[in-house]
Design an enzyme around this catalytic site. Structure first.
Site, PDB file in Angstrom:
ATOM      1  N   ASP A   1      41.385  20.307  26.333  1.00 64.75           N
ATOM      2  CA  ASP A   1      40.806  18.340  25.148  1.00 64.75           C
ATOM      3  C   ASP A   1      39.103  18.587  26.140  1.00 64.75           C
ATOM      4  O   ASP A   1      37.775  18.860  25.097  1.00 64.75           O
ATOM      5  CB  ASP A   1      41.266  17.057  25.411  1.00 64.75           C
ATOM      6  CG  ASP A   1      42.164  17.246  25.172  1.00 64.75           C
ATOM      7  OD1 ASP A   1      42.995  17.809  24.357  1.00 64.75           O
ATOM      8  OD2 ASP A   1      43.150  15.899  25.723  1.00 64.75           O
TER       9      ASP A   1
ATOM     10  N   GLU B   1      42.006  24.275  17.645  1.00 63.59           N
ATOM     11  CA  GLU B   1      40.514  24.945  18.072  1.00 63.59           C
ATOM     12  C   GLU B   1      39.946  25.402  16.983  1.00 63.59           C
ATOM     13  O   GLU B   1      38.901  26.107  17.407  1.00 63.59           O
ATOM     14  CB  GLU B   1      41.578  25.377  19.060  1.00 63.59           C
ATOM     15  CG  GLU B   1      42.054  27.216  18.856  1.00 63.59           C
ATOM     16  CD  GLU B   1      42.898  26.483  18.838  1.00 63.59           C
ATOM     17  OE1 GLU B   1      44.080  26.214  18.432  1.00 63.59           O
ATOM     18  OE2 GLU B   1      43.722  28.239  18.446  1.00 63.59           O
TER      19      GLU B   1
END
Ligand code: C2E
Length: 351
Positions: free
Chosen positions: A236, A262
């Site tokens: 994260d 991502e």
């Protein structure tokens, strides 16, 4: 809650979590409907959350998970549910304010009409008045009617002012809800929905007004491996780091979004290929040049790298075809060894 679970669902832990969810639901005798699955995924993905504690409590007490119970839990605890609830609330307040404004307007009409009638009546009476006493009575009646009309107007103005303030507050609240719905909670960048809308509008604008439009797609290299090694909390942080670099690069009128797990995108209006390429090269080198540390243990994580691809919109091209070409350039960067920027226009024709 959202960000953490969403990130887990795009990491190698996703299947493990999904299996755990199915097992837990089966053990609790809960049907694996999509909504139940979503609720239990959030609860098991974030065991300390209020939702998880509530589900544990209900399971321990043997409370059944009926459809009504599930709907209630979803409305209260799922981000989408909360949003719907907020929009519904805003709708209710707006309804109330609109009916209050219409009754103020109706009241104003009534009061104006009554005053008008009093004036008409006074005019008739004046014509018929025989002496000074009669006139004095009419004038005094008119004074009272005028004061009352003034008083009513003031009170209506106050009511309208309260309603106006409430509508302004509501607009601000709706704007906040709209912003939340368009923002990725983890990175604070625009989310996929906002990106789709922005890209469609930018394509339409480019088509009608002319001017260059360039789209870049970026993907963190080996992110899944990174998540596996260091855990999704560190994953994260990496997403946040990359997003912060993109956010700084993509000041208005550029537009950056977290497009998928991502994967990120930047829309560049009115810029030449050389300008876009230079901006993306800066992003790529800035990201690769920083050595990150794991916050919990201070372990050296090393640098993360990103691959990027971009395409210049062709006349008449749809948003999805445009995105597909930018994606093809991104995959050329991946195939070419990652940590690089490719331009769709320079790809070999067969690619
Ligand atoms: P964040 O932790 O909320 O940090 C926000 C900003 O505060 C950072 O923006 C940086 O300007 C500053 N900051 C926070 N901690 C430090 C620090 O220890 N030293 C220095 N010099 N500045 C600090 P930045 O750099 O753009 O990073 C954005 C986000 O990216 C961070 O949000 C964090 O989530 C992630 N990140 C960046 N570098 C690292 C790192 O080395 N390790 C980890 N785990 N996360 C990082």
């Amino acid at each position: 809650m959202t960000a953490k679970v969403e990130t887990t669902l795009r990491s190698p832990q996703a299947y493990g979590l999904a299996r755990k969810v199915i097992d837990a639901m089966e053990a609790a005798g809960v049907w694996p409907t999509p909504l139940n699955f979503e609720l239990w995924t959030h609860a098991l993905g974030e065991p300390e959350s209020v939702l998880a504690v509530e589900i544990q409590r209900m399971t321990a007490a043997g409370q059944p998970f009926t459809e009504a119970v599930t709907d209630g839990l979803a409305a209260e605890h799922l981000p989408r549910g909360r949003l719907t609830e907020q929009i519904r609330d805003a709708g209710r307040v707006l309804d109330r304010e609109l009916s209050s404004v219409s009754s103020v307007i109706a009241e104003a009409h009534r009061s104006q009409a009554a005053y008008g009638q009093t004036l008409d009546q006074a005019a008739t009476n004046i014509e018929a008045a025989a002496d000074g006493d009669g006139l004095q009575t009419i004038v005094s009646g008119l004074t009272t009617a005028t004061r009352q009309a003034q008083h009513e107007t003031e009170s209506l103005e106050k009511k309208l002012e309260v309603s106006t303030q409430e509508v302004v507050r509501l607009r601000q609240h709706l704007e906040m809800v709209r912003r939340d719905a368009m923002t990725d909670a983890l990175t604070d960048l625009a989310n996929r929905k906002a990106f789709d809308e922005h890209l469609a509008a930018a394509c339409k604008h480019a088509e009608t007004e002319g001017g260059a439009l360039t789209l870049a797609v970026l993907d963190i290299d080996f992110f899944k491996r990174f998540n596996d090694t260091w855990g999704h909390q560190t994953g994260d942080q990496v997403l946040r780091y990359v997003a912060s670099v993109l956010g700084r690069t993509a000041a208005n009128p550029r537009f950056a979004a977290r497009y998928g797990g991502e994967e990120f995108a930047i829309v560049f209006p009115y810029e030449s290929v050389a300008m876009v390429e230079a901006a993306l090269e800066n992003v790529r080198t800035e990201i690769a040049s920083r050595s990150l540390r794991r916050r919990s243990t201070n372990d050296e994580l090393g640098a993360v790298t990103v691959s990027a691809g971009f395409a210049v919109r062709r006349r008449g091209e749809t948003a999805s075809a445009f995105l597909e070409r930018a994606d093809a350039a991104l995959y050329a960067s991946k195939r070419g060894g990652r940590n690089r920027v490719s331009c769709a226009e320079r790809l070999p024709k067969a690619a």
